[in-house]
Design a protein around this motif. Structure first.
Motif, PDB file in Angstrom:
ATOM      1  N   THR A  16       0.835  -1.205   0.000  1.00  0.00           N
ATOM      2  CA  THR A  16       0.000   0.000   0.000  1.00  0.00           C
ATOM      3  C   THR A  16       0.867   1.252   0.000  1.00  0.00           C
ATOM      4  O   THR A  16       0.650   2.169  -0.792  1.00  0.00           O
ATOM      5  CB  THR A  16      -0.942  -0.006   1.229  1.00  0.00           C
ATOM      6  N   VAL A  20       1.131   3.964  -3.063  1.00  0.00           N
ATOM      7  CA  VAL A  20       0.810   5.378  -2.847  1.00  0.00           C
ATOM      8  C   VAL A  20       1.962   6.245  -3.350  1.00  0.00           C
ATOM      9  O   VAL A  20       1.742   7.262  -4.027  1.00  0.00           O
ATOM     10  CB  VAL A  20       0.502   5.664  -1.356  1.00  0.00           C
ATOM     11  N   LEU A  23       1.837   6.425  -7.088  1.00  0.00           N
ATOM     12  CA  LEU A  23       0.806   7.342  -7.577  1.00  0.00           C
ATOM     13  C   LEU A  23       1.178   8.803  -7.374  1.00  0.00           C
ATOM     14  O   LEU A  23       0.896   9.645  -8.232  1.00  0.00           O
ATOM     15  CB  LEU A  23      -0.539   7.042  -6.900  1.00  0.00           C
ATOM     16  N   ILE A 102      -1.705   5.017 -13.991  1.00  0.00           N
ATOM     17  CA  ILE A 102      -2.411   5.467 -12.789  1.00  0.00           C
ATOM     18  C   ILE A 102      -3.579   4.526 -12.480  1.00  0.00           C
ATOM     19  O   ILE A 102      -3.774   4.131 -11.327  1.00  0.00           O
ATOM     20  CB  ILE A 102      -2.899   6.922 -12.969  1.00  0.00           C
ATOM     21  N   GLY A 103      -4.342   4.171 -13.490  1.00  0.00           N
ATOM     22  CA  GLY A 103      -5.507   3.308 -13.276  1.00  0.00           C
ATOM     23  C   GLY A 103      -5.124   1.942 -12.739  1.00  0.00           C
ATOM     24  O   GLY A 103      -5.715   1.456 -11.754  1.00  0.00           O
ATOM     25  N   THR A 105      -2.331   1.071 -11.244  1.00  0.00           N
ATOM     26  CA  THR A 105      -1.731   1.237  -9.920  1.00  0.00           C
ATOM     27  C   THR A 105      -2.807   1.485  -8.870  1.00  0.00           C
ATOM     28  O   THR A 105      -2.758   0.917  -7.769  1.00  0.00           O
ATOM     29  CB  THR A 105      -0.703   2.386  -9.930  1.00  0.00           C
ATOM     30  N   ALA A 106      -3.792   2.301  -9.201  1.00  0.00           N
ATOM     31  CA  ALA A 106      -4.871   2.606  -8.257  1.00  0.00           C
ATOM     32  C   ALA A 106      -5.688   1.359  -7.925  1.00  0.00           C
ATOM     33  O   ALA A 106      -6.076   1.152  -6.770  1.00  0.00           O
ATOM     34  CB  ALA A 106      -5.771   3.702  -8.820  1.00  0.00           C
ATOM     35  N   LEU A 109      -3.617  -0.715  -5.658  1.00  0.00           N
ATOM     36  CA  LEU A 109      -3.599  -0.044  -4.356  1.00  0.00           C
ATOM     37  C   LEU A 109      -4.886  -0.328  -3.589  1.00  0.00           C
ATOM     38  O   LEU A 109      -4.849  -0.621  -2.397  1.00  0.00           O
ATOM     39  CB  LEU A 109      -3.410   1.464  -4.532  1.00  0.00           C
ATOM     40  N   GLY A 110      -6.016  -0.249  -4.266  1.00  0.00           N
ATOM     41  CA  GLY A 110      -7.287  -0.528  -3.598  1.00  0.00           C
ATOM     42  C   GLY A 110      -7.317  -1.918  -2.992  1.00  0.00           C
ATOM     43  O   GLY A 110      -7.723  -2.105  -1.840  1.00  0.00           O
TER      44      GLY A 110
END
Length: 145
Positions: A16, A20, A23, A102-103, A105-106, A109-110
């Motif tokens: 996580t 972060v 990002l 970004i997408g 990775t996000a 991350l979620g």
């Protein structure tokens, strides 16, 4: 093989933080390193995953034994899912498709945050759902030709 779920949560917490930072900075090299971490866990095994080794060496000796162990296959599958998102994200950043980096990775991350904060392993749940509907796991179920 059985794994200590506390180690999986630590790995998710470290992941996580790494994601972060990716990002915030857009650092594809850092995402590539995290992708290698996912690859080791998924392809070589959780026993050799860097964050797992960190847990086994520095943290677990200071804790009591876990109340229960869990099967390694679901978290290993989750590492494979992370590997796919890490690869897609790295390619996105390198190819100057930042929206893709970004997408991906996000999304990773979620999933990592859910495990770190709440003990809910999204990839593990995906694994169990796939196994539930896998005809090989239901010998009495007829498979359509």
């Amino acid at each position: 093989m059985q794994v200590d779920p506390r180690g999986q949560r630590l790995a998710a917490a470290i992941t996580t933080v790494v994601l972060v930072v990716v990002l915030v900075t857009g650092s594809w090299p850092l995402l590539a390193v995290q992708t290698v971490v996912f690859a080791i866990g998924a392809l070589v095994g959780l026993r050799y995953a860097p964050y797992g080794l960190l847990y086994q060496t520095l943290i677990r000796p200071r804790l009591g034994p876990p109340r229960e162990l869990e099967a390694a296959a679901p978290p290993r599958f989750a590492q494979g899912v992370g590997l796919v998102f890490g690869l897609v994200g790295t390619v996105g950043y390198v190819a100057d498709l930042h929206w893709l980096g970004i997408g991906a990775t996000a999304l990773a991350l979620g999933a990592a945050f859910l495990n770190a904060a709440f003990g809910f392993c999204l990839g593990c749940e995906m694994y169990l759902l796939i196994q539930r509907f896998n005809p090989k796991n239901h010998p009495n179920r007829e498979v359509p030709a």
